[in-house]
Scaffold this active site. Structure first.
Site, PDB file in Angstrom:
ATOM      1  N   ALA A  26       0.813  -1.221   0.000  1.00  0.00           N
ATOM      2  CA  ALA A  26       0.000   0.000   0.000  1.00  0.00           C
ATOM      3  C   ALA A  26       0.850   1.277   0.000  1.00  0.00           C
ATOM      4  CB  ALA A  26      -0.935  -0.021   1.196  1.00  0.00           C
ATOM      5  N   THR A  30       0.581   5.457  -1.867  1.00  0.00           N
ATOM      6  CA  THR A  30       0.281   6.697  -1.117  1.00  0.00           C
ATOM      7  C   THR A  30       0.641   7.918  -1.969  1.00  0.00           C
ATOM      8  OG1 THR A  30       2.412   6.633   0.017  1.00  0.00           O
ATOM      9  CG2 THR A  30       0.541   5.673   1.181  1.00  0.00           C
ATOM     10  N   GLN A 106       0.372  -6.521  -3.330  1.00  0.00           N
ATOM     11  CA  GLN A 106      -0.719  -6.709  -2.355  1.00  0.00           C
ATOM     12  C   GLN A 106      -1.819  -5.708  -2.644  1.00  0.00           C
ATOM     13  OE1 GLN A 106       0.994  -7.158   1.878  1.00  0.00           O
ATOM     14  NE2 GLN A 106       2.564  -6.133   0.718  1.00  0.00           N
ATOM     15  N   HIS A 124      -3.660 -10.188  -3.706  1.00  0.00           N
ATOM     16  CA  HIS A 124      -4.905  -9.953  -2.963  1.00  0.00           C
ATOM     17  C   HIS A 124      -6.064  -9.579  -3.894  1.00  0.00           C
ATOM     18  CE1 HIS A 124      -2.411  -9.100   0.922  1.00  0.00           C
ATOM     19  NE2 HIS A 124      -2.549 -10.379   0.673  1.00  0.00           N
ATOM     20  N   CYS A 132     -21.278 -11.317  -8.859  1.00  0.00           N
ATOM     21  CA  CYS A 132     -22.209 -11.921  -7.901  1.00  0.00           C
ATOM     22  C   CYS A 132     -21.607 -13.219  -7.363  1.00  0.00           C
ATOM     23  CB  CYS A 132     -23.541 -12.208  -8.595  1.00  0.00           C
ATOM     24  SG  CYS A 132     -24.604 -13.304  -7.652  1.00  0.00           S
ATOM     25  N   CYS A 153     -27.447  -9.120  -6.255  1.00  0.00           N
ATOM     26  CA  CYS A 153     -27.512  -9.400  -7.686  1.00  0.00           C
ATOM     27  C   CYS A 153     -28.907  -9.066  -8.235  1.00  0.00           C
ATOM     28  CB  CYS A 153     -27.183 -10.869  -7.913  1.00  0.00           C
ATOM     29  SG  CYS A 153     -27.094 -11.315  -9.645  1.00  0.00           S
ATOM     30  N   ILE A 238       9.391   6.346  -1.400  1.00  0.00           N
ATOM     31  CA  ILE A 238       9.723   5.560  -2.599  1.00  0.00           C
ATOM     32  C   ILE A 238      10.006   6.470  -3.784  1.00  0.00           C
ATOM     33  CG2 ILE A 238       8.823   3.849  -4.252  1.00  0.00           C
ATOM     34  CD1 ILE A 238       7.050   2.866  -1.871  1.00  0.00           C
TER      35      ILE A 238
END
Ligand code: NAD
Length: 258
Positions: A26, A30, A106, A124, A132, A153, A238
């Site tokens: 994550a 950012t 991830q 992930h 559905c 649905c 980063i």
């Protein structure tokens, strides 16, 4: 070792590597405007109707509270207008040059494919596909992110619950096998923006170290691997660090590291 030496070492490792695996979390997003979980001001810093994010993003919560689950996605994880940052584009560029062989992420924001990376394992899953859970009918992500779109649905006689194609907290991570196979082909792991606290992903650096391969970690906060043998960890943003490491700019630029 001071930060300059780490930068020189990372640059050398990247130059000498044949097949790099990138592992992102994550923290890589950012700088594109998406909050992570554990940084100051991240998603963990506030509850949602008294629940923490790990509870809300669990399979049991999704089944028992589908309306609240979708309200959380729509208010806290709405990535409809987000574009990849410069760092995402640099990674895609490295893949085009044949240096990066696999990207394991991830992140569920799909910014790697948006930036042009091809060989991606979205471990992930992705928020950008919704379907559905009963009949499999697909629903456009952009519609699902709108406030009043139904979460059940709409197919006649179905009433399944619509879900995003992400791995929820009490579900298995089915792609770990693919990561292990890809890791065998790679000689360097470049970790970007993850606290390395979520398993099984936190095990990936171990995989490399156990085979005598080096690991570079760029993460603002220190990770549990910081002191491990074979790890070069740079605690910096980063965007700045990656540009300095990959760029032709002089090593003195490390003074600008934040
Ligand atoms: P995390 O929040 O646990 O850790 C993020 C790390 O990134 C922190 O240690 C922080 O110091 C670092 N960081 C933040 N911004 C940075 C920057 N600009 N430069 C350098 N470092 C920076 O996140 P995680 O380890 O990826 O694990 C959390 C889980 O949350 C993952 O499973 C992921 O699927 C999910 N998540 C995904 C997104 C997304 O898709 N963008 C957003 C939030 C959470």
């Amino acid at each position: 070792m001071n930060k300059d030496k780490y930068i020189v070492k990372a640059r050398e490792l990247i130059r000498n590597a044949k097949n790099i695996m990138v592992l992102s979390g994550a923290g890589l997003s950012t700088e594109a405007g998406i909050p992570d979980f554990r940084s100051k001001g991240g998603l963990y810093s506030h509850d949602f109707h008294g629940y923490n994010p790990e509870t809300v993003l669990s399979h049991s919560f999704y089944l028992n509270n589908p309306e609240l689950f979708w309200e959380y996605l729509r208010t806290e994880l709405n990535y409809t207008d987000i574009k990849p940052s410069e760092s995402y584009k640099l990674i895609a560029e490295l893949e085009k040059e044949g240096r990066v062989k696999a990207v394991v992420t991830q992140n569920i924001d799909s910014l790697h494919p948006d930036a042009g990376s091809k060989n991606i394992i979205e471990i992930h899953g992705t928020l950008k596909k919704c379907f559905c859970d009963t009949c499999g009918k697909e629903y456009p992500y952009k519609d699902m992110m709108k406030k009043d779109t139904p979460v059940y649905c709409t197919e006649e006689g179905c009433r399944g619950i619509i879900r995003p194609a992400v791995v929820l907290y009490d579900e298995d991570v089915p792609l770990m096998k693919d990561v292990i196979i890809a890791a065998e082909e790679c000689d360097l792991l470049l970790v970007l923006g993850t606290s390395l606290l979520v398993y099984p992903v936190a095990y990936i650096p171990q995989l490399f170290l156990e085979s005598g391969k080096e690991v570079i970690i760029i993460n603002r906060d220190e990770t549990p691997y910081a002191m491990a043998k074979g790890v070069t960890e740079i605690n910096s943003s980063i965007g700045t660090a990656l540009k300095i490491i990959l760029d032709t700019e002089g090593i003195s630029d490390t003074e600008e590291l934040d």
